[in-house]
Design a protein around this motif. Structure first.
Motif, short mmCIF file in Angstrom:
data_model
loop_
_atom_site.label_atom_id
_atom_site.label_comp_id
_atom_site.label_asym_id
_atom_site.label_seq_id
_atom_site.Cartn_x
_atom_site.Cartn_y
_atom_site.Cartn_z
N ASP A 57 93.79 74.10 17.75
CA ASP A 57 95.05 73.87 17.04
C ASP A 57 94.92 74.12 15.55
O ASP A 57 95.88 74.48 14.88
N SER A 58 93.72 73.91 15.01
CA SER A 58 93.48 74.10 13.57
C SER A 58 93.10 75.53 13.21
O SER A 58 92.81 75.81 12.05
N GLU A 65 90.15 70.90 21.49
CA GLU A 65 91.59 71.15 21.41
C GLU A 65 92.08 71.11 19.98
O GLU A 65 92.86 71.96 19.54
N GLU A 66 91.61 70.11 19.23
CA GLU A 66 92.00 69.98 17.83
C GLU A 66 91.53 71.18 17.00
O GLU A 66 92.23 71.66 16.12
#
Length: 119
Positions: A93-94, A89-90
């Protein structure tokens, strides 16, 4: 000619993906760690980076963020082991375009790269 940078600390995965994409007519580069990956990315500005999430030294998220600073047009596909959903997920998002969990189907990853390059 489109360029693909393959970043994984496992030699077998690098060699396998290198062979798959060379046969498809891509220019391929390989890196075994984050420092090497960023140096090659600065030098060549690859179109797509296949990036392992877990590597010694610099992890995939840190490499991803650095790649995006080099050029937001660089497309990144993360490769990760099961059980790292928070990191996935991170990474999305990045700025990662997508991800594959290991063991992955080389045909699926090949098609994902081709799709990214068509868009």
């Amino acid at each position: 000619m489109k360029t693909i940078l393959i970043v994984d600390d496992q030699t077998g995965i690098r060699l396998l993906l290198n062979e798959v994409f060379k046969k498809e007519g891509f220019l391929t580069l390989m890196a075994a760690n984050g420092r090497e990956a960023l140096a090659k990315a600065k030098e060549t500005q690859p179109d797509v980076v296949l990036l392992d999430m877990k590597m010694p030294g610099m992890d995939g998220l840190e490499i991803l963020r650095n790649l995006k600073q080099l050029g937001s047009e660089i497309q990144v596909i993360m490769m990760t082991a099961y059980g790292e959903l928070d990191l996935i997920e991170e990474s999305i998002d990045s700025g990662a375009a997508s991800y594959f969990t290991k063991p992955f189907d080389v045909f699926e990853i090949r098609e994902a790269v081709k799709q990214l390059l068509r868009d």
